[in-house]
Design an enzyme around this catalytic site. Structure first.
Site, PDB file in Angstrom:
ATOM      1  N   SER A   1       0.819  -1.216   0.000  1.00  0.00           N
ATOM      2  CA  SER A   1       0.000   0.000   0.000  1.00  0.00           C
ATOM      3  C   SER A   1       0.847   1.258   0.000  1.00  0.00           C
ATOM      4  CB  SER A   1      -0.909  -0.001   1.236  1.00  0.00           C
ATOM      5  OG  SER A   1      -0.141  -0.139   2.422  1.00  0.00           O
TER       6      SER A   1
ATOM      7  N   HIS B   1      -2.692  -2.902  -5.855  1.00  0.00           N
ATOM      8  CA  HIS B   1      -3.092  -2.593  -4.479  1.00  0.00           C
ATOM      9  C   HIS B   1      -4.605  -2.662  -4.355  1.00  0.00           C
ATOM     10  CE1 HIS B   1      -3.702   0.559  -1.121  1.00  0.00           C
ATOM     11  NE2 HIS B   1      -3.615  -0.655  -0.609  1.00  0.00           N
TER      12      HIS B   1
ATOM     13  N   ASN C   1      -3.731   5.991  -0.185  1.00  0.00           N
ATOM     14  CA  ASN C   1      -3.096   6.175   1.121  1.00  0.00           C
ATOM     15  C   ASN C   1      -2.317   7.473   1.229  1.00  0.00           C
ATOM     16  OD1 ASN C   1      -4.114   3.950   2.458  1.00  0.00           O
ATOM     17  ND2 ASN C   1      -2.578   2.588   1.589  1.00  0.00           N
TER      18      ASN C   1
END
Length: 292
Positions: free
Chosen positions: A120, A141, A191
């Site tokens: 990630s 991901h 993220n």
């Protein structure tokens, strides 16, 4: 372009068993790998339970449930992945651990096999450089939980070739996911945005601006988030949150990504969220109770 028929998944935890579940449901043969028979048995029970819930909700048929389970086999050794066309690594978010896995894996896989990491946050280019096939390495991901979330990020390393990218795109599309293509920058897209928000929520708690319940309620009711940021951090795992923030802080050299000291303290205490039964909430009773 490689025709992907058999998919290997390294790691049978929440991400690994979720990827195996969705891939098998999409018609791929799946080899699920982990270091112990107990972990694999637990993962298969989780997959079976999640498929059963989908049957109960009438999103899949009982026949699809049975066929998906039949497509998944377990392997306690990486040797079991030798005939896979694509192998997806879902190990802990630590670069040295992933590199060690890839080093061992490369001696087992057939030359044309594609390797993907579900990282990630870690550089796909660096991870690819630890293999014997950087042109056949890519980041895929998936979001957590995989059977529910619609998105997957595709990340090319500097050496990833077009055929690998197209094979990965076709694989993810067949799994029913929407694709966001990200450049190979720390934490990619989701993220890069999400974790600093969570880190700021932890700073808000650390500085006494609000308690756990107030912060989560404020974001759920004031910003219409389905989960509060501290509840979400517990769901992700506080150790994973810390690892991603460290990658951002080190990779971008900007103080705005400095992990909150309170996040560091919780991880040092072993309070990692739901998986350890304590984080920003205590999950050991009938219902979660805030720990601050």
């Amino acid at each position: 372009m490689t025709a992907i028929k058999t998919v290997g998944v390294i790691g049978s935890g929440q991400m690994g068993n979720g990827i195996a579940h969705v891939a098998a449901l999409a018609g791929f043969d799946v080899v699920l790998n982990d270091v112990s028979a107990d972990r694999l048995k637990s993962a298969m029970a989780t997959i079976n339970g999640n498929l059963s819930r989908q049957v109960a909700k009438q999103t899949i048929t009982e026949d699809a449930h049975k066929k998906a389970l039949a497509r998944i086999t377990s392997a306690e050794s990486l040797d079991g992945l030798a005939n896979c066309d694509l192998v997806i690594e879902t190990a802990v978010e630590k670069e040295d651990v992933k590199r060690k896995i890839f080093h061992e894996l490369c001696g087992i896989l057939k030359p044309e096999a594609i390797i993907a990491s579900n990282t990630s946050s870690i550089s796909i280019t660096r991870l690819a450089a630890s293999t014997d096939r950087p042109e056949r390495f890519i980041g895929i991901h998936f979001m957590n939980p995989v059977p529910v979330m619609e998105l997957a990020e595709l990340i090319r390393g500097i050496a990833t070739d077009d055929a690998t990218f197209e094979a990965a795109r076709e694989f993810v599309t067949r799994m029913g996911k929407q694709i966001a293509v990200s450049e190979d920058f720390p934490a990619f897209i989701v993220n890069r945005i999400l974790l600093p928000m969570i880190n700021e929520a932890i700073y808000t708690l650390y500085e006494g601006v609000g308690n756990v319940e107030a912060i989560d309620a404020a974001m759920k009711l004031g910003a219409h988030h389905p989960m509060g940021p501290l509840e979400l951090a517990d769901f992700i795992g506080l150790d994973t949150c810390l690892s991603i923030m460290q990658v951002l802080h080190e990779g971008l050299a900007d103080s705005k990504y400095r992990p909150c000291p309170l996040l560091v303290k919780y991880v040092e205490a072993g309070w990692l969220g739901r998986k350890s039964q304590r984080g920003f909430y205590d999950y050991r009773g009938e219902k979660p109770v805030p720990t601050r």
